[in-house]
Motif scaffolding. Structure first.
Motif, PDB file in Angstrom:
ATOM      1  N   GLU A  77       1.094  -1.507  -0.084  1.00 56.87           N
ATOM      2  CA  GLU A  77       0.274  -0.238   0.046  1.00 56.87           C
ATOM      3  C   GLU A  77       0.671   1.424   0.019  1.00 56.87           C
ATOM      4  O   GLU A  77       0.501   2.447  -1.033  1.00 56.87           O
ATOM      5  CB  GLU A  77      -0.782   0.135   1.450  1.00 56.87           C
ATOM      6  N   ILE A  78       2.255   1.358   0.727  1.00 56.08           N
ATOM      7  CA  ILE A  78       2.676   2.398   0.540  1.00 56.08           C
ATOM      8  C   ILE A  78       3.810   2.082  -0.048  1.00 56.08           C
ATOM      9  O   ILE A  78       4.721   3.634   0.102  1.00 56.08           O
ATOM     10  CB  ILE A  78       3.357   2.827   2.825  1.00 56.08           C
ATOM     11  N   GLY A  79       4.020   1.661  -1.142  1.00 65.33           N
ATOM     12  CA  GLY A  79       4.932   1.759  -2.070  1.00 65.33           C
ATOM     13  C   GLY A  79       6.312   0.513  -1.751  1.00 65.33           C
ATOM     14  O   GLY A  79       7.089   1.320  -2.990  1.00 65.33           O
ATOM     15  N   LEU A  80       5.945   0.173  -0.758  1.00 67.73           N
ATOM     16  CA  LEU A  80       7.618  -0.588  -0.671  1.00 67.73           C
ATOM     17  C   LEU A  80       7.531  -1.677  -1.438  1.00 67.73           C
ATOM     18  O   LEU A  80       9.074  -1.815  -2.130  1.00 67.73           O
ATOM     19  CB  LEU A  80       7.849  -0.390   0.722  1.00 67.73           C
ATOM     20  N   ILE A  81       6.589  -2.317  -2.028  1.00 71.33           N
ATOM     21  CA  ILE A  81       6.946  -3.151  -2.878  1.00 71.33           C
ATOM     22  C   ILE A  81       5.741  -2.507  -3.870  1.00 71.33           C
ATOM     23  O   ILE A  81       4.461  -2.293  -3.641  1.00 71.33           O
ATOM     24  CB  ILE A  81       6.728  -4.795  -2.526  1.00 71.33           C
ATOM     25  N   PRO A  82       6.151  -3.035  -5.181  1.00 66.57           N
ATOM     26  CA  PRO A  82       4.721  -2.938  -6.019  1.00 66.57           C
ATOM     27  C   PRO A  82       3.464  -4.129  -6.839  1.00 66.57           C
ATOM     28  O   PRO A  82       4.128  -5.098  -4.993  1.00 66.57           O
ATOM     29  CB  PRO A  82       5.472  -3.114  -7.524  1.00 66.57           C
ATOM     30  N   PRO A  83       2.203  -3.637  -6.269  1.00 70.23           N
ATOM     31  CA  PRO A  83       1.214  -4.573  -7.004  1.00 70.23           C
ATOM     32  C   PRO A  83       1.916  -5.473  -6.992  1.00 70.23           C
ATOM     33  O   PRO A  83       2.045  -5.395  -8.202  1.00 70.23           O
ATOM     34  CB  PRO A  83      -0.011  -3.479  -7.380  1.00 70.23           C
ATOM     35  N   PRO A  84       1.084  -6.917  -6.400  1.00 66.72           N
ATOM     36  CA  PRO A  84       1.393  -8.212  -7.764  1.00 66.72           C
ATOM     37  C   PRO A  84       0.108  -8.346  -8.650  1.00 66.72           C
ATOM     38  O   PRO A  84      -0.920  -7.745  -8.243  1.00 66.72           O
ATOM     39  CB  PRO A  84       1.387  -9.088  -6.471  1.00 66.72           C
ATOM     40  N   GLU A  85       0.598  -9.052  -9.558  1.00 67.05           N
ATOM     41  CA  GLU A  85      -0.844  -9.505 -10.291  1.00 67.05           C
ATOM     42  C   GLU A  85      -1.648 -10.240 -10.180  1.00 67.05           C
ATOM     43  O   GLU A  85      -1.029 -10.746  -8.467  1.00 67.05           O
ATOM     44  CB  GLU A  85      -0.212 -10.108 -11.379  1.00 67.05           C
ATOM     45  N   ARG A  86      -2.970  -9.984 -10.476  1.00 72.32           N
ATOM     46  CA  ARG A  86      -4.346 -10.840  -9.117  1.00 72.32           C
ATOM     47  C   ARG A  86      -4.769 -12.319 -10.333  1.00 72.32           C
ATOM     48  O   ARG A  86      -4.223 -11.946 -11.809  1.00 72.32           O
ATOM     49  CB  ARG A  86      -5.369  -9.941  -9.548  1.00 72.32           C
TER      50      ARG A  86
END
Length: 158
Positions: free
Chosen positions: A25-34
């Motif tokens: 949520e805070i951008g430390l990792i990119p959102p994963p695919e779903r």
């Protein structure tokens, strides 16, 4: 490509599922695919990035804001490293190397600041410990002297 479910990532990194979602949520990792069902599908790169976050937090003692800055530097360096081999002109290569040097300099300054704060704290604790051990030694010596005095008094009563 086979992804990792959040339970797998939590098990491998030692983080809670809540922490993983928060870091996303805070951008430390990119959102994963779903997946088709909406389940997050993490990659090995997500796990490695989370492990860098954990190291920055635990080993370096970084706050979340410092971790975000650290990760931004790391991403910037990765971008430079990926672009550099594609450059053919020496002027562009030199420019890219200077950019990397500036990024590395900023990271190293941050680490130097953190290290000096840690050393100052360590020195303060060492000074305090010297006072504590001196107090222990003084009290133990007084206790031994008191025992000796008591033994002397008992001997003189005989």
């Amino acid at each position: 490509m086979s992804g990792y479910k959040i339970d797998d990532v939590a098990r491998e990194t030692g983080l809670t599922k809540r922490a993983i979602r928060y870091y996303e949520e805070i951008g430390l990792i990119p959102p994963p695919e779903r997946s088709g069902g909406g389940t997050r599908q993490y990659t090995r790169a997500h796990i490695e990035q989370l492990q860098r976050v954990i190291s920055a937090r635990d080993v370096l003692g970084f706050s979340l804001q410092e971790i975000q800055e650290y990760m931004a530097y790391a991403q910037e360096l990765t971008g430079h490293r990926e672009l550099y081999p594609q450059l053919r002109e020496p002027e562009r290569q030199l420019e890219k190397l200077r950019e990397m040097d500036g990024t590395l300099d900023a990271q190293l300054r941050k680490l130097d600041e953190k290290a000096s704060k840690i050393l100052a704290m360590k020195e303060e604790l060492e000074r305090f410990r010297k006072r504590v051990t001196a107090g222990i030694a003084r009290l133990e010596a007084e206790d031994r002297q008191s025992e000796y005095d008591n033994m002397e008094g008992t001997e003189n009563e005989k």
